[in-house]
Design an enzyme around this catalytic site. Structure first.
Site, PDB file in Angstrom:
ATOM      1  N   LYS A  79     -12.049   6.475 -29.885  1.00 23.58           N
ATOM      2  CA  LYS A  79     -12.876   6.837 -28.730  1.00 23.58           C
ATOM      3  C   LYS A  79     -12.240   6.512 -27.384  1.00 23.58           C
ATOM      4  O   LYS A  79     -12.936   6.243 -26.403  1.00 23.58           O
ATOM      5  CB  LYS A  79     -14.292   6.224 -28.801  1.00 23.58           C
ATOM      6  CG  LYS A  79     -15.006   6.358 -30.098  1.00 23.58           C
ATOM      7  CD  LYS A  79     -14.724   7.622 -30.855  1.00 23.58           C
ATOM      8  CE  LYS A  79     -15.329   8.862 -30.286  1.00 23.58           C
ATOM      9  NZ  LYS A  79     -14.883  10.053 -31.076  1.00 23.58           N
ATOM     10  N   GLY A  81      -9.766   8.611 -26.114  1.00 25.25           N
ATOM     11  CA  GLY A  81      -9.141   9.817 -25.573  1.00 25.25           C
ATOM     12  C   GLY A  81      -8.144  10.449 -26.537  1.00 25.25           C
ATOM     13  O   GLY A  81      -7.283  11.239 -26.126  1.00 25.25           O
ATOM     14  N   HIS A 138      -4.747   5.687 -35.590  1.00 24.72           N
ATOM     15  CA  HIS A 138      -5.431   4.584 -34.907  1.00 24.72           C
ATOM     16  C   HIS A 138      -4.881   3.239 -35.400  1.00 24.72           C
ATOM     17  O   HIS A 138      -5.403   2.188 -35.065  1.00 24.72           O
ATOM     18  CB  HIS A 138      -6.932   4.601 -35.222  1.00 24.72           C
ATOM     19  CG  HIS A 138      -7.678   5.763 -34.643  1.00 24.72           C
ATOM     20  ND1 HIS A 138      -7.550   6.161 -33.327  1.00 24.72           N
ATOM     21  CD2 HIS A 138      -8.600   6.598 -35.192  1.00 24.72           C
ATOM     22  CE1 HIS A 138      -8.340   7.204 -33.113  1.00 24.72           C
ATOM     23  NE2 HIS A 138      -8.986   7.490 -34.222  1.00 24.72           N
ATOM     24  N   ARG A 300     -18.491  14.531 -26.095  1.00 26.65           N
ATOM     25  CA  ARG A 300     -19.834  14.098 -25.688  1.00 26.65           C
ATOM     26  C   ARG A 300     -19.988  14.323 -24.183  1.00 26.65           C
ATOM     27  O   ARG A 300     -20.582  15.305 -23.769  1.00 26.65           O
ATOM     28  CB  ARG A 300     -20.046  12.621 -26.090  1.00 26.65           C
ATOM     29  CG  ARG A 300     -21.497  12.151 -26.008  1.00 26.65           C
ATOM     30  CD  ARG A 300     -21.606  10.695 -26.407  1.00 26.65           C
ATOM     31  NE  ARG A 300     -20.853   9.830 -25.517  1.00 26.65           N
ATOM     32  CZ  ARG A 300     -21.368   9.213 -24.459  1.00 26.65           C
ATOM     33  NH1 ARG A 300     -22.633   9.340 -24.164  1.00 26.65           N
ATOM     34  NH2 ARG A 300     -20.604   8.441 -23.692  1.00 26.65           N
ATOM     35  N   LYS A 301     -19.416  13.431 -23.357  1.00 31.21           N
ATOM     36  CA  LYS A 301     -19.513  13.631 -21.903  1.00 31.21           C
ATOM     37  C   LYS A 301     -18.148  13.760 -21.241  1.00 31.21           C
ATOM     38  O   LYS A 301     -18.003  14.415 -20.224  1.00 31.21           O
ATOM     39  CB  LYS A 301     -20.239  12.443 -21.281  1.00 31.21           C
ATOM     40  CG  LYS A 301     -21.728  12.454 -21.482  1.00 31.21           C
ATOM     41  CD  LYS A 301     -22.381  11.462 -20.534  1.00 31.21           C
ATOM     42  CE  LYS A 301     -23.873  11.385 -20.764  1.00 31.21           C
ATOM     43  NZ  LYS A 301     -24.477  10.276 -20.025  1.00 31.21           N
TER      44      LYS A 301
END
Ligand code: A3P
Length: 340
Positions: A79, A81, A138, A300-301
């Site tokens: 989360k 980017g 990750h 999402r945003k």
């Protein structure tokens, strides 16, 4: 996109899978274990917390993964980017093969254009996409397969203000469905509990601060090999950083390309506004060995500072204090403040 797997490769991999999966199960069963954010368990391996399936993938990648010459690893804490970095990097390396208006990103999700080391490729590196040198992960720096470290592959790491990372992760996890996790877990969407765990370092691939510091220190030691980016910087100066990423990867923009506004075209193609409105990213699910995720959960945003809408001033101050304490003397800062 073409993937170079064949039926016989798959069979061979499956056979070795059955043998090695038992071994991985045994290793995992000896590790420290805690309850995760949902009704799941996380396992501590080499100092970081992992879900069962991703850890199995990591063990397999550590054992089997062989990078190709010129591979570029796109790494991040979840989360921070990842999707954006994958899209930008993919558009940069494929710009001479496709016209911008025909780029595969318009019809293929960034996570399908750039596959993940510990999920998509963990048990079958034949599935890698031969058209690009890009691989996502990750995995913390200190747990990367030795083959990657020894190969001196270039690595681009992106991180993000931990307050926004936490808020984004919380929304994501309660939308995603991970295999082995009770799907009714959506109902235990306990924000405070997740916050406590995050502060305590318990989140997928956490502790967040150790993850970021691992790559930060490695980037200071080998700046020619590791490019360290922050989501907020990329957001504020996207054109500048896209050029920097391209140069670092060995795909610099020519003057002619700059004159033809190629950098701006890539920025526009990969913008949140553009990617999030594409049908391929709006509907359907991403299927992996370990997960089933609505594609739109990755969009999402796409803003910096959304934490202000979710964290109390006390929570924000607490996270900032932990960050200050953990990053002190590292030279790394997030100049984003905790004022609501
Ligand atoms: P929010 O949840 O704050 O909106 P990751 O890709 O590592 O899973 O991170 C997801 C976060 O990046 C989400 O943040 C998502 O909206 C945002 N994001 C996805 N695509 C983006 C883009 N093209 N530009 C900027 N942010 C993007």
């Amino acid at each position: 996109m073409e993937f170079s797997s064949t039926k016989s490769n798959e069979k061979e991999d499956h056979r070795s899978d059955l043998k090695t999966l038992n071994l991985y199960n045994e290793i995992i069963s000896t590790l420290p274990k805690r309850n995760g954010w949902k009704s799941d368990e996380v396992y501590q391996y080499q100092g970081f917390w992992h879900t069962f399936f991703y850890l199995e993938g990591l063990l397999s990648a550590q054992q089997h993964f062989k990078p190709q010459t010129n591979d570029i690893i796109l790494s991040s804490f979840p989360k921070s980017g990842t999707t954006w970095l994958k899209a930008l990097s993919f558009a940069i390396v494929t710009r001479s093969s496709f016209d911008i208006s025909a780029n595969p990103l318009l019809t293929t999700m960034p996570h399908e254009c750039v596959l993940s080391l510990e999920s998509d490729l963990a048990h079958n590196s034949f599935h890698r996409n031969q058209d690009t040198p890009l691989i996502g992960t990750h995995v913390p720096y200190t747990s990367l397969p030795k083959s990657i470290i020894d190969s001196r592959c270039k690595i681009i790491y992106i991180c993000r203000d931990p307050k926004d990372t936490f808020v984004s992760l919380w929304h994501f996890l309660y939308n995603a469905s991970f295999k082995g996790v009770d799907s009714s877990a959506k109902e235990d969407a306990d924000f405070e509990k997740a916050f406590e765990l995050f502060c305590d370092g318990v989140s997928y691939y956490g502790p967040y601060w150790n993850h970021v510091l691992g790559y930060w220190k490695a980037s200071l030691e080998s700046p020619e090999r590791i490019l360290f980016l922050k989501y907020e910087d990329l957001k504020n100066e996207t054109l500048f950083y896209v050029k920097k990423i391209a140069e670092f990867m060995g795909y610099p923009f020519s003057l002619e390309e700059e004159d033809k506004r190629m950098v701006q075209k890539i920025v526009d193609l990969c913008s949140f506004q553009n990617l999030s409105r594409l049908e391929v990213n709006k509907s359907g699910q991403l299927h992996g060995r370990a997960y089933l995720i609505e594609k739109n959960a990755f969009f999402r945003k796409g803003e910096a500072g959304d934490w202000k809408n979710y964290l109390t001033p006390m929570m924000a101050a607490r996270l900032d204090q932990i960050t200050e304490q953990k990053l002190r003397s590292s030279g790394l800062t997030f100049n984003v403040g905790s004022k609501v």
